[in-house]
Design a protein around this motif. Sequence first.
Motif, PDB file in Angstrom:
ATOM      1  N   SER A  43       0.852  -1.191   0.000  1.00 24.07           N
ATOM      2  CA  SER A  43       0.000   0.000   0.000  1.00 24.07           C
ATOM      3  C   SER A  43       0.883   1.234   0.000  1.00 24.07           C
ATOM      4  CB  SER A  43      -0.904   0.022   1.232  1.00 24.07           C
ATOM      5  OG  SER A  43      -1.815  -1.048   1.201  1.00 24.07           O
ATOM      6  N   VAL A  44       0.427   2.267  -0.687  1.00 24.21           N
ATOM      7  CA  VAL A  44       1.109   3.560  -0.687  1.00 24.21           C
ATOM      8  C   VAL A  44       0.082   4.612  -0.322  1.00 24.21           C
ATOM      9  CG1 VAL A  44       2.354   5.265  -2.060  1.00 24.21           C
ATOM     10  CG2 VAL A  44       2.790   2.823  -2.424  1.00 24.21           C
ATOM     11  N   GLN A  45       0.366   5.366   0.724  1.00 24.10           N
ATOM     12  CA  GLN A  45      -0.599   6.332   1.231  1.00 24.10           C
ATOM     13  C   GLN A  45      -0.045   7.756   1.128  1.00 24.10           C
ATOM     14  OE1 GLN A  45      -3.555   5.125   1.872  1.00 24.10           O
ATOM     15  NE2 GLN A  45      -2.753   3.045   1.573  1.00 24.10           N
ATOM     16  N   GLY A  46      -0.499   8.456   0.096  1.00 22.95           N
ATOM     17  CA  GLY A  46      -0.214   9.879  -0.013  1.00 22.95           C
ATOM     18  C   GLY A  46       1.162  10.245  -0.517  1.00 22.95           C
ATOM     19  N   PHE A  47       1.754   9.423  -1.403  1.00 24.29           N
ATOM     20  CA  PHE A  47       3.073   9.763  -1.955  1.00 24.29           C
ATOM     21  C   PHE A  47       2.923  10.587  -3.222  1.00 24.29           C
ATOM     22  CE2 PHE A  47       6.497   8.834  -5.024  1.00 24.29           C
ATOM     23  CZ  PHE A  47       7.569   9.363  -4.311  1.00 24.29           C
ATOM     24  N   THR A  48       3.662  11.693  -3.282  1.00 24.16           N
ATOM     25  CA  THR A  48       3.756  12.506  -4.492  1.00 24.16           C
ATOM     26  C   THR A  48       5.224  12.747  -4.785  1.00 24.16           C
ATOM     27  OG1 THR A  48       1.686  13.644  -3.952  1.00 24.16           O
ATOM     28  CG2 THR A  48       3.099  14.649  -5.626  1.00 24.16           C
ATOM     29  N   LEU A  49       5.668  12.387  -5.958  1.00 24.91           N
ATOM     30  CA  LEU A  49       7.060  12.575  -6.359  1.00 24.91           C
ATOM     31  C   LEU A  49       7.377  14.059  -6.433  1.00 24.91           C
ATOM     32  CD1 LEU A  49       9.630  11.052  -7.339  1.00 24.91           C
ATOM     33  CD2 LEU A  49       8.713  11.263  -9.666  1.00 24.91           C
ATOM     34  N   GLY A  50       8.408  14.470  -5.719  1.00 24.93           N
ATOM     35  CA  GLY A  50       8.727  15.891  -5.652  1.00 24.93           C
ATOM     36  C   GLY A  50       9.546  16.413  -6.807  1.00 24.93           C
ATOM     37  N   ALA A  51      10.107  15.522  -7.616  1.00 21.59           N
ATOM     38  CA  ALA A  51      10.922  15.944  -8.762  1.00 21.59           C
ATOM     39  C   ALA A  51      10.516  15.098  -9.962  1.00 21.59           C
ATOM     40  CB  ALA A  51      12.408  15.774  -8.454  1.00 21.59           C
ATOM     41  N   VAL A  52       9.439  15.498 -10.615  1.00 23.26           N
ATOM     42  CA  VAL A  52       8.896  14.739 -11.739  1.00 23.26           C
ATOM     43  C   VAL A  52       9.760  14.987 -12.973  1.00 23.26           C
ATOM     44  CG1 VAL A  52       6.885  14.368 -13.214  1.00 23.26           C
ATOM     45  CG2 VAL A  52       6.584  14.948 -10.790  1.00 23.26           C
ATOM     46  N   PRO A  53      10.253  13.922 -13.622  1.00 26.43           N
ATOM     47  CA  PRO A  53      11.095  14.129 -14.803  1.00 26.43           C
ATOM     48  C   PRO A  53      10.306  14.714 -15.962  1.00 26.43           C
ATOM     49  CG  PRO A  53      10.568  11.806 -14.546  1.00 26.43           C
ATOM     50  CD  PRO A  53      10.054  12.495 -13.320  1.00 26.43           C
ATOM     51  N   ALA A  54      10.976  15.549 -16.742  1.00 25.48           N
ATOM     52  CA  ALA A  54      10.315  16.161 -17.895  1.00 25.48           C
ATOM     53  C   ALA A  54       9.878  15.102 -18.903  1.00 25.48           C
ATOM     54  CB  ALA A  54      11.266  17.158 -18.553  1.00 25.48           C
ATOM     55  N   GLN A  55      10.663  14.034 -19.024  1.00 24.23           N
ATOM     56  CA  GLN A  55      10.308  12.928 -19.910  1.00 24.23           C
ATOM     57  C   GLN A  55      10.245  11.654 -19.066  1.00 24.23           C
ATOM     58  OE1 GLN A  55      13.458  14.400 -23.015  1.00 24.23           O
ATOM     59  NE2 GLN A  55      12.048  13.054 -24.094  1.00 24.23           N
ATOM     60  N   VAL A  56       9.048  11.114 -18.923  1.00 23.98           N
ATOM     61  CA  VAL A  56       8.860   9.921 -18.103  1.00 23.98           C
ATOM     62  C   VAL A  56       9.518   8.736 -18.802  1.00 23.98           C
ATOM     63  CG1 VAL A  56       7.163   8.337 -17.134  1.00 23.98           C
ATOM     64  CG2 VAL A  56       6.725  10.807 -17.131  1.00 23.98           C
ATOM     65  N   PRO A  57      10.352   7.980 -18.111  1.00 21.88           N
ATOM     66  CA  PRO A  57      11.046   6.862 -18.767  1.00 21.88           C
ATOM     67  C   PRO A  57      10.100   5.709 -19.062  1.00 21.88           C
ATOM     68  CG  PRO A  57      11.494   6.839 -16.410  1.00 21.88           C
ATOM     69  CD  PRO A  57      10.743   8.117 -16.695  1.00 21.88           C
TER      70      PRO A  57
END
Length: 321
Positions: free
Chosen positions: A141-155
């Motif tokens: 389970s993952v509760q409330g995670f937001t990536l703080g450094a989203v890459p400009a191009q998702v791999p």
Amino acid sequence: MTSRWGMTVPLEGVPLLDQRAIIERMADQGYTDLWSAEAAATDAFTPLALASVWAPGLRLGTAIVPAYTRGPATLAMSAATLAAAAPGRFALGIGTSSNIIVERWNAIPFTEPYKKVRDTVRFLREALSGARVEADYDTFSVQGFTLGAVPAQVPPILVAALRPGMLRLAGREADGAVVNWLSAEDVRTVVPYVHGQGEGKEVVARIFVAPGADPETARGIGRRAISAYLNVPVYRAFHEWLGREELAPMWRAWDAGDRKGALAAVPDRVVDELVVHGPAEYCRERVAAYVENGVTTPVLAPIGPPGEDPAEVVRALAPRD
């Protein structure tokens, strides 16, 4: 000849920091890709981080990162960081790894491997897009995670796959598959399961090569590698599914605790099928056969005798027009 031609990094036989000069030359030699592995030596990300600077024209990929040994958020952060360091040049390959690496070496239960990889792919799709993840998956389970450094191009995300279930998963929910320990002829059996789930899927193959080694030496090296890997349950099941009955004597000896007998029971023909060896030109021809049968990205993994010059191996195996 394929438009892609990869090499496994880091290279064996030379300290990591001293590999810069070799890696810097690879693009000029015709290589397009560098792919890392992770078992008991280096981690998967650090060699690629160095290569992102040393070889800014090459594509980078992990083949593979185990889905078990990093928490979901940590895995997303590692992937996003490398994607930011090498925009548009990074592919994330994940997989189950094996019970040896996961349980014996990392003290993590190796349970529900199919679901674990599926759930990890689904989580990464959300997390790498920058979405807030609040989800109960079957295996975590993952509760409330937001990536703080989203890459400009998702791999792109690739899944290490051997048998039909995981191969279909790679084609259905990921961007392709990473395959390993198979012959060029085996590719014809494996690839349709991936492409049957969607068009344009990538198939990365790690191909073990021993260029220039005489047959006796190459087969000795190949036997040791095969007995070490193909007695691991996931690989044994793969080759049983492929119908490689010639390995049954090796498996019986291994099950009986006879390691020397298992090593001796590996037939020359199986070594010749699974380990590409001989003159460099012949090795390139055999790698081309993998491509003809459906591999889109061949990644060479040299396993030659100790003492050989890694720079010379890289040069010898470089593609030729």
